[in-house]
Write a protein that holds these residues in place. Structure first.
Motif, PDB file in Angstrom:
ATOM      1  N   ALA A  19     -35.551 -10.857 133.223  1.00  0.00           N
ATOM      2  CA  ALA A  19     -35.170 -11.878 132.250  1.00  0.00           C
ATOM      3  C   ALA A  19     -35.075 -11.249 130.867  1.00  0.00           C
ATOM      4  CB  ALA A  19     -36.184 -13.017 132.246  1.00  0.00           C
ATOM      5  N   THR A  20     -34.229 -11.819 130.033  1.00  0.00           N
ATOM      6  CA  THR A  20     -34.103 -11.381 128.647  1.00  0.00           C
ATOM      7  C   THR A  20     -35.016 -12.227 127.776  1.00  0.00           C
ATOM      8  OG1 THR A  20     -31.839 -10.582 128.863  1.00  0.00           O
ATOM      9  CG2 THR A  20     -32.528 -11.264 126.680  1.00  0.00           C
ATOM     10  N   ILE A  21     -35.774 -11.586 126.896  1.00  0.00           N
ATOM     11  CA  ILE A  21     -36.582 -12.308 125.930  1.00  0.00           C
ATOM     12  C   ILE A  21     -35.784 -12.452 124.644  1.00  0.00           C
ATOM     13  CG2 ILE A  21     -38.643 -12.259 124.493  1.00  0.00           C
ATOM     14  CD1 ILE A  21     -40.078 -10.804 126.705  1.00  0.00           C
ATOM     15  N   ALA A  22     -35.583 -13.679 124.192  1.00  0.00           N
ATOM     16  CA  ALA A  22     -34.929 -13.941 122.916  1.00  0.00           C
ATOM     17  C   ALA A  22     -36.022 -14.194 121.889  1.00  0.00           C
ATOM     18  CB  ALA A  22     -33.995 -15.145 123.024  1.00  0.00           C
ATOM     19  N   LEU A  23     -36.304 -13.194 121.062  1.00  0.00           N
ATOM     20  CA  LEU A  23     -37.347 -13.288 120.049  1.00  0.00           C
ATOM     21  C   LEU A  23     -36.757 -13.960 118.813  1.00  0.00           C
ATOM     22  CD1 LEU A  23     -40.277 -12.492 119.305  1.00  0.00           C
ATOM     23  CD2 LEU A  23     -39.332 -10.383 118.345  1.00  0.00           C
ATOM     24  N   LEU A  24     -37.110 -15.216 118.608  1.00  0.00           N
ATOM     25  CA  LEU A  24     -36.517 -16.010 117.529  1.00  0.00           C
ATOM     26  C   LEU A  24     -37.287 -15.841 116.230  1.00  0.00           C
ATOM     27  CD1 LEU A  24     -35.967 -19.311 119.538  1.00  0.00           C
ATOM     28  CD2 LEU A  24     -34.255 -17.588 119.011  1.00  0.00           C
ATOM     29  N   ARG A  25     -36.564 -15.707 115.140  1.00  0.00           N
ATOM     30  CA  ARG A  25     -37.178 -15.683 113.817  1.00  0.00           C
ATOM     31  C   ARG A  25     -36.810 -16.920 113.007  1.00  0.00           C
ATOM     32  NH1 ARG A  25     -35.985 -10.150 114.724  1.00  0.00           N
ATOM     33  NH2 ARG A  25     -37.910  -8.948 114.883  1.00  0.00           N
ATOM     34  N   GLU A  26     -35.952 -17.747 113.565  1.00  0.00           N
ATOM     35  CA  GLU A  26     -35.662 -19.067 113.030  1.00  0.00           C
ATOM     36  C   GLU A  26     -35.159 -19.926 114.185  1.00  0.00           C
ATOM     37  OE1 GLU A  26     -31.764 -19.819 110.938  1.00  0.00           O
ATOM     38  OE2 GLU A  26     -31.960 -17.685 110.510  1.00  0.00           O
ATOM     39  N   THR A  27     -35.094 -21.232 113.965  1.00  0.00           N
ATOM     40  CA  THR A  27     -34.711 -22.126 115.056  1.00  0.00           C
ATOM     41  C   THR A  27     -33.478 -22.954 114.746  1.00  0.00           C
ATOM     42  OG1 THR A  27     -36.175 -23.885 114.234  1.00  0.00           O
ATOM     43  CG2 THR A  27     -37.100 -22.316 115.823  1.00  0.00           C
ATOM     44  N   GLU A  28     -32.983 -22.921 113.518  1.00  0.00           N
ATOM     45  CA  GLU A  28     -31.809 -23.711 113.177  1.00  0.00           C
ATOM     46  C   GLU A  28     -30.565 -23.118 113.827  1.00  0.00           C
ATOM     47  OE1 GLU A  28     -31.289 -26.586 111.657  1.00  0.00           O
ATOM     48  OE2 GLU A  28     -33.469 -26.812 111.640  1.00  0.00           O
ATOM     49  N   PRO A  29     -29.831 -23.887 114.630  1.00  0.00           N
ATOM     50  CA  PRO A  29     -28.643 -23.351 115.311  1.00  0.00           C
ATOM     51  C   PRO A  29     -27.609 -22.745 114.364  1.00  0.00           C
ATOM     52  CG  PRO A  29     -29.272 -25.465 116.258  1.00  0.00           C
ATOM     53  CD  PRO A  29     -30.130 -25.276 115.041  1.00  0.00           C
ATOM     54  N   VAL A  30     -27.474 -23.295 113.138  1.00  0.00           N
ATOM     55  CA  VAL A  30     -26.462 -22.774 112.211  1.00  0.00           C
ATOM     56  C   VAL A  30     -26.777 -21.325 111.829  1.00  0.00           C
ATOM     57  CG1 VAL A  30     -25.438 -23.024 109.927  1.00  0.00           C
ATOM     58  CG2 VAL A  30     -25.875 -25.051 111.317  1.00  0.00           C
ATOM     59  N   GLY A  31     -28.040 -21.056 111.453  1.00  0.00           N
ATOM     60  CA  GLY A  31     -28.426 -19.694 111.090  1.00  0.00           C
ATOM     61  C   GLY A  31     -28.351 -18.741 112.260  1.00  0.00           C
ATOM     62  N   ILE A  59     -41.863 -16.422 114.352  1.00  0.00           N
ATOM     63  CA  ILE A  59     -41.564 -17.443 113.350  1.00  0.00           C
ATOM     64  C   ILE A  59     -42.787 -17.641 112.463  1.00  0.00           C
ATOM     65  CG2 ILE A  59     -41.044 -19.893 113.003  1.00  0.00           C
ATOM     66  CD1 ILE A  59     -39.334 -19.812 115.460  1.00  0.00           C
ATOM     67  N   SER A  60     -42.628 -17.384 111.161  1.00  0.00           N
ATOM     68  CA  SER A  60     -43.768 -17.432 110.243  1.00  0.00           C
ATOM     69  C   SER A  60     -44.252 -18.855 109.986  1.00  0.00           C
ATOM     70  CB  SER A  60     -43.382 -16.758 108.917  1.00  0.00           C
ATOM     71  OG  SER A  60     -42.215 -17.352 108.372  1.00  0.00           O
ATOM     72  N   ALA A  61     -43.331 -19.797 109.798  1.00  0.00           N
ATOM     73  CA  ALA A  61     -43.702 -21.190 109.528  1.00  0.00           C
ATOM     74  C   ALA A  61     -43.055 -22.078 110.577  1.00  0.00           C
ATOM     75  CB  ALA A  61     -43.262 -21.600 108.127  1.00  0.00           C
ATOM     76  N   PRO A  62     -43.815 -22.596 111.546  1.00  0.00           N
ATOM     77  CA  PRO A  62     -43.232 -23.440 112.605  1.00  0.00           C
ATOM     78  C   PRO A  62     -42.532 -24.653 112.017  1.00  0.00           C
ATOM     79  CG  PRO A  62     -45.491 -22.811 113.141  1.00  0.00           C
ATOM     80  CD  PRO A  62     -45.266 -22.401 111.728  1.00  0.00           C
ATOM     81  N   PRO A  63     -41.364 -24.997 112.522  1.00  0.00           N
ATOM     82  CA  PRO A  63     -40.646 -26.168 112.010  1.00  0.00           C
ATOM     83  C   PRO A  63     -41.299 -27.462 112.480  1.00  0.00           C
ATOM     84  CG  PRO A  63     -39.500 -25.267 113.898  1.00  0.00           C
ATOM     85  CD  PRO A  63     -40.641 -24.320 113.612  1.00  0.00           C
ATOM     86  N   ALA A  64     -40.986 -28.555 111.778  1.00  0.00           N
ATOM     87  CA  ALA A  64     -41.521 -29.856 112.180  1.00  0.00           C
ATOM     88  C   ALA A  64     -40.905 -30.314 113.489  1.00  0.00           C
ATOM     89  CB  ALA A  64     -41.262 -30.884 111.084  1.00  0.00           C
ATOM     90  N   ARG A  65     -39.653 -29.929 113.721  1.00  0.00           N
ATOM     91  CA  ARG A  65     -38.972 -30.269 114.966  1.00  0.00           C
ATOM     92  C   ARG A  65     -37.949 -29.180 115.276  1.00  0.00           C
ATOM     93  NH1 ARG A  65     -33.852 -31.999 114.329  1.00  0.00           N
ATOM     94  NH2 ARG A  65     -33.863 -32.959 116.395  1.00  0.00           N
ATOM     95  N   ILE A  66     -37.509 -29.136 116.517  1.00  0.00           N
ATOM     96  CA  ILE A  66     -36.496 -28.166 116.950  1.00  0.00           C
ATOM     97  C   ILE A  66     -35.332 -28.924 117.570  1.00  0.00           C
ATOM     98  CG2 ILE A  66     -35.975 -26.295 118.581  1.00  0.00           C
ATOM     99  CD1 ILE A  66     -38.804 -25.296 118.229  1.00  0.00           C
ATOM    100  N   ASP A  67     -34.148 -28.568 117.164  1.00  0.00           N
ATOM    101  CA  ASP A  67     -32.940 -29.147 117.757  1.00  0.00           C
ATOM    102  C   ASP A  67     -32.682 -28.427 119.079  1.00  0.00           C
ATOM    103  OD1 ASP A  67     -30.486 -30.125 118.463  1.00  0.00           O
ATOM    104  OD2 ASP A  67     -29.404 -29.348 116.707  1.00  0.00           O
ATOM    105  N   TRP A  68     -33.391 -28.862 120.123  1.00  0.00           N
ATOM    106  CA  TRP A  68     -33.303 -28.171 121.414  1.00  0.00           C
ATOM    107  C   TRP A  68     -31.887 -28.219 121.975  1.00  0.00           C
ATOM    108  CZ3 TRP A  68     -36.946 -24.968 122.633  1.00  0.00           C
ATOM    109  CH2 TRP A  68     -38.256 -25.201 122.174  1.00  0.00           C
ATOM    110  N   ALA A  69     -31.219 -29.356 121.844  1.00  0.00           N
ATOM    111  CA  ALA A  69     -29.859 -29.468 122.391  1.00  0.00           C
ATOM    112  C   ALA A  69     -28.922 -28.478 121.714  1.00  0.00           C
ATOM    113  CB  ALA A  69     -29.347 -30.896 122.224  1.00  0.00           C
ATOM    114  N   GLY A  70     -29.002 -28.385 120.393  1.00  0.00           N
ATOM    115  CA  GLY A  70     -28.139 -27.457 119.670  1.00  0.00           C
ATOM    116  C   GLY A  70     -28.482 -26.010 119.949  1.00  0.00           C
ATOM    117  N   LEU A  71     -29.797 -25.712 120.036  1.00  0.00           N
ATOM    118  CA  LEU A  71     -30.237 -24.344 120.294  1.00  0.00           C
ATOM    119  C   LEU A  71     -29.795 -23.865 121.670  1.00  0.00           C
ATOM    120  CD1 LEU A  71     -31.898 -21.842 119.559  1.00  0.00           C
ATOM    121  CD2 LEU A  71     -33.935 -23.058 120.359  1.00  0.00           C
TER     122      LEU A  71
END
Length: 258
Positions: A19-31, A59-71
């Motif tokens: 499996a590939t690990i996607a190491l995320l540093r942000e969660t916003e789909p646009v970025g 991720i240094s500061a966890p977001p209040a929510r994640i747009d799972w559908a967009g991600l």
């Protein structure tokens, strides 16, 4: 097109489970969409349906929510299939489960490293006539070198764990070659060539007939959606990393093979 490690909002690693690990540093789909386009050149089929585990430890500061559908939609656009998450804050776990992702914090996922016991790469290819002899680039393969004697065809992949790969008859569009060390191609280099897969910045890609879709050294990519520059298109070339401050860039130099 190149990207340097400090500017990435997402980084990809391989595990021994395939499996590939996607190491995320942000969660916003646009970025993330901007990072993926720069890293992969907008190639929609880069991952070829590989399973992925989303790692939120960077991720240094966890977001209040994640747009799972967009991600998830963004990652699937690149033919990456997310199956689970790890290091996700507990308050976000319910959303991940609702999105159909497994919580994998208790599953051991050991990343591949050059110290792993070398195993034969999946280098079985269909029979084909031998390529005409060519003048080899001047480079010395590492230990654990994988030799591929027949042309690598579209849809085929070779991975050289812990060493170099030597393609004695070249490779076609749609093929992929990955090496923890360097890649030596005695013939047409097409498709995707990724050297230094475990972070070896000294790895190089050498080819007698240069014409790939994408090259990578230690995770720094360059794509050729606008075509190969005339200086080395169809000619001998060497790909390497150069450093300017904290940035790393892909450089391509012509090879004199006469």
């Amino acid at each position: 097109m190149t990207t340097s490690a400090p500017n990435r909002s997402i980084e990809f690693r391989n595990t021994t489970l395939g499996a590939t690990i996607a190491l995320l540093r942000e969660t916003e789909p646009v970025g993330l969409a901007d990072s993926l386009h720069k890293m992969l050149g907008g190639m929609p089929d880069f991952f070829n349906g590989e399973a992925a585990i989303l790692d939120f430890s960077a991720i240094s500061a966890p977001p209040a929510r994640i747009d799972w559908a967009g991600l998830l939609s963004l990652l699937r656009r690149y033919q990456l299939q997310p199956i689970g998450v790890r290091n996700l804050p507990s308050e976000l776990s319910a959303g991940a489960r609702q999105a159909g992702l497994a919580l994998l914090d208790n599953l051991e996922l050991r990343e591949r490293s050059a110290g792993d016991t070398p195993k034969p790469a999946p280098a079985a290819v269909a029979p084909a006539p031998k390529a005409e002899p060519v003048v080899p680039p001047t480079a010395t393969p590492q230990a654990n070198t994988v030799f591929v004697e027949r042309p690598l065809r579209s849809g085929q992949q070779v991975y050289a764990r812990g060493g170099d790969v030597v393609l004695l008859a070249g490779m076609s569009n749609g093929a992929e070659v990955i090496a923890d060390g360097s890649i030596h191609c005695f013939g047409p280099l097409r498709g995707r060539a990724l050297a230094g897969a475990q972070g070896n910045a000294a790895a190089r890609i050498l080819a007698t007939n240069f014409g790939p879709d994408l090259v990578s050294i230690a995770g720094v990519y360059r794509t050729f959606e606008k075509g190969i520059p005339e200086a080395y298109a169809g000619r001998g070339a060497m790909v390497r990393l150069s450093a300017a401050g904290t940035a790393q860039n892909i450089e391509i130099d012509p090879l004199q093979l006469d």
